[in-house]
Scaffold this motif. Structure first.
Motif, PDB file in Angstrom:
ATOM      1  N   ALA A 201      -2.526  -2.274   6.082  1.00  0.00           N
ATOM      2  CA  ALA A 201      -2.565  -1.862   4.905  1.00  0.00           C
ATOM      3  C   ALA A 201      -2.797  -0.275   4.938  1.00  0.00           C
ATOM      4  CB  ALA A 201      -3.522  -2.653   3.993  1.00  0.00           C
TER       5      ALA A 201
ATOM      6  N   ILE B 102       0.859   4.332  -3.318  1.00  0.00           N
ATOM      7  CA  ILE B 102       0.646   5.611  -3.126  1.00  0.00           C
ATOM      8  C   ILE B 102       1.857   6.438  -3.374  1.00  0.00           C
ATOM      9  CG2 ILE B 102       0.694   7.393  -1.205  1.00  0.00           C
ATOM     10  CD1 ILE B 102      -2.239   6.121  -1.283  1.00  0.00           C
TER      11      ILE B 102
ATOM     12  N   ALA C 190      -5.173   1.834  -2.628  1.00  0.00           N
ATOM     13  CA  ALA C 190      -3.916   1.454  -2.259  1.00  0.00           C
ATOM     14  C   ALA C 190      -4.310   0.322  -1.075  1.00  0.00           C
ATOM     15  CB  ALA C 190      -3.124   2.448  -1.718  1.00  0.00           C
ATOM     16  N   VAL C 191      -5.348   0.619  -0.234  1.00  0.00           N
ATOM     17  CA  VAL C 191      -5.542  -0.534   0.801  1.00  0.00           C
ATOM     18  C   VAL C 191      -6.136  -1.784  -0.056  1.00  0.00           C
ATOM     19  CG1 VAL C 191      -6.959  -1.163   2.736  1.00  0.00           C
ATOM     20  CG2 VAL C 191      -5.514   1.241   2.557  1.00  0.00           C
TER      21      VAL C 191
ATOM     22  N   SER D 242       0.885  -1.046  -0.069  1.00  0.00           N
ATOM     23  CA  SER D 242       0.006  -0.091   0.135  1.00  0.00           C
ATOM     24  C   SER D 242       0.621   1.148   0.042  1.00  0.00           C
ATOM     25  CB  SER D 242      -0.887  -0.076   1.389  1.00  0.00           C
ATOM     26  OG  SER D 242      -0.358   0.028   2.470  1.00  0.00           O
ATOM     27  N   LEU D 243       1.983   1.206   0.685  1.00  0.00           N
ATOM     28  CA  LEU D 243       3.060   2.268   0.536  1.00  0.00           C
ATOM     29  C   LEU D 243       3.443   2.584  -0.717  1.00  0.00           C
ATOM     30  CD1 LEU D 243       4.802   4.467   2.003  1.00  0.00           C
ATOM     31  CD2 LEU D 243       6.446   2.459   2.502  1.00  0.00           C
TER      32      LEU D 243
ATOM     33  N   CYS E 266      -2.827  11.845  -3.957  1.00  0.00           N
ATOM     34  CA  CYS E 266      -2.763  11.021  -2.786  1.00  0.00           C
ATOM     35  C   CYS E 266      -4.254  10.798  -2.063  1.00  0.00           C
ATOM     36  CB  CYS E 266      -2.239  12.056  -1.527  1.00  0.00           C
ATOM     37  SG  CYS E 266      -0.282  11.943  -1.813  1.00  0.00           S
TER      38      CYS E 266
ATOM     39  N   ALA F 275      -0.695   2.907   3.666  1.00  0.00           N
ATOM     40  CA  ALA F 275      -1.309   3.854   2.714  1.00  0.00           C
ATOM     41  C   ALA F 275      -1.107   5.345   3.448  1.00  0.00           C
ATOM     42  CB  ALA F 275      -2.753   3.708   2.615  1.00  0.00           C
ATOM     43  N   GLN F 276      -1.373   5.300   4.896  1.00  0.00           N
ATOM     44  CA  GLN F 276      -1.290   6.563   5.562  1.00  0.00           C
ATOM     45  C   GLN F 276       0.027   7.213   5.704  1.00  0.00           C
ATOM     46  OE1 GLN F 276      -3.790   8.625   6.513  1.00  0.00           O
ATOM     47  NE2 GLN F 276      -2.480  10.188   7.606  1.00  0.00           N
TER      48      GLN F 276
ATOM     49  N   TYR G 181       0.909   8.728   2.163  1.00  0.00           N
ATOM     50  CA  TYR G 181       0.252   9.992   2.272  1.00  0.00           C
ATOM     51  C   TYR G 181       0.968  11.217   2.862  1.00  0.00           C
ATOM     52  CZ  TYR G 181      -4.085  12.924   3.099  1.00  0.00           C
ATOM     53  OH  TYR G 181      -5.070  13.863   3.272  1.00  0.00           O
TER      54      TYR G 181
ATOM     55  N   LYS H 295      -5.840   6.675  -1.991  1.00  0.00           N
ATOM     56  CA  LYS H 295      -5.448   6.021  -0.722  1.00  0.00           C
ATOM     57  C   LYS H 295      -6.428   4.765  -0.371  1.00  0.00           C
ATOM     58  CE  LYS H 295      -5.068   7.594   3.974  1.00  0.00           C
ATOM     59  NZ  LYS H 295      -5.226   8.532   5.264  1.00  0.00           N
TER      60      LYS H 295
END
Length: 109
Positions: free
Chosen positions: A89, A19, A52-53, A15-16, A45, A93-94, A97, A49
């Motif tokens: 996940a 993004i 991505a998860v 997930s990173l 972004c 993603a966070q 972001y 998001k």
């Protein structure tokens, strides 16, 4: 065989990567098309998001099936594992972001 902790790491970094990769390549595309790249990256972004998860979890249907079995059939172990996969996940993603926002000079989240 992949262990639980390995899956957590995979979900986090997938997930990173979605993004960071999506925003960087979106910024490159914005540059080629004459749009401001940083603004495009920051907009992307917000938009990707959740995707991505979903990508990190391998799609939504297997996750919902495991959650259904956990809730209705009492498989608490599978349910907890799936919750941790989702949290992993979401964390990746966070983090992606926040990295894009900090690279863009935006300090307010």
């Amino acid at each position: 065989m992949i262990t639980f902790l390995q899956n957590l790491l995979y979900n986090f970094f997938i997930s990173l990567g979605v993004i960071l990769g999506g925003c960087v390549f979106g910024g490159i595309a914005a540059t080629f098309s004459g749009h401001p790249p940083l603004k495009s990256m920051l907009d992307l972004c917000d938009k990707i998001k959740l995707w991505a998860v979903i990508v990190a979890l391998g799609g939504t249907l297997p996750s919902f099936k495991i959650l259904e079995v956990g809730v209705f059939n009492g498989d608490i172990r599978g349910l907890l594992k799936q919750v941790f996969y989702i949290l992993s996940a979401l964390s990746g993603a966070q983090m992606g972001y926040r990295i894009i926002y900090y690279l863009g000079g935006v300090n307010k989240l």
